[in-house]
Write a protein that holds these residues in place. Structure first.
Motif: not given
Length: 141
Positions: A41-60
């Protein structure tokens, strides 16, 4: 890829809607975040900024966000699940996703926005240390 009927993630509708809004807002880049769960069961969402150098191609997720999320999840003895979007492709782990997941051991929820502006769809994956991909199912409750 293997499908595993016992791999189920239950996400409350309100949390799922927050996740969808987050990944849509990130379009045309990849968006990412984490979920806190207890069992299946999911109890919480933690949306974050994408810290990848190339956010159009990857997410970190940034190291600072990871620490903040882990500390919060520890408060309720939960588990972390990673989620992100694929703006141009299907909801399936890329080679880079598999490489990262082999090291992290997280479950992955991947959203596809390939049919944007239509709503994205999501799929659940478990990737083991050898890179084997197992698909589970998501239940919106």
């Amino acid at each position: 890829m293997v499908a595993e009927s016992s791999l189920v993630l239950r996400i409350p509708a309100a949390i799922y809607e927050q996740m969808v809004a987050h990944v849509v807002a990130g379009y045309p880049n990849e968006a990412c975040g984490a979920l806190g769960s207890q069992g299946d069961l999911v109890v919480k969402d933690y949306p974050t900024d994408n810290a990848a150098e190339e956010p159009d191609d990857f997410s970190i997720i940034s190291e600072a966000d990871i620490v903040r999320i882990y500390n919060d999840i520890d408060e309720y003895d939960g588990d972390m699940i990673y989620y992100h979007s694929h703006p141009q492709s299907e909801a399936y782990p890329s080679a880079r996703d598999i490489d990262w997941a082999k090291r992290s051991g997280y479950l992955y929820v991947i959203f596809s926005l390939q049919y944007h502006p239509k709503p994205p769809y999501a799929r659940l994956f478990k990737i083991d240390s050898a890179g084997s991909v197992t698909e589970g199912s998501i239940e919106i409750i």
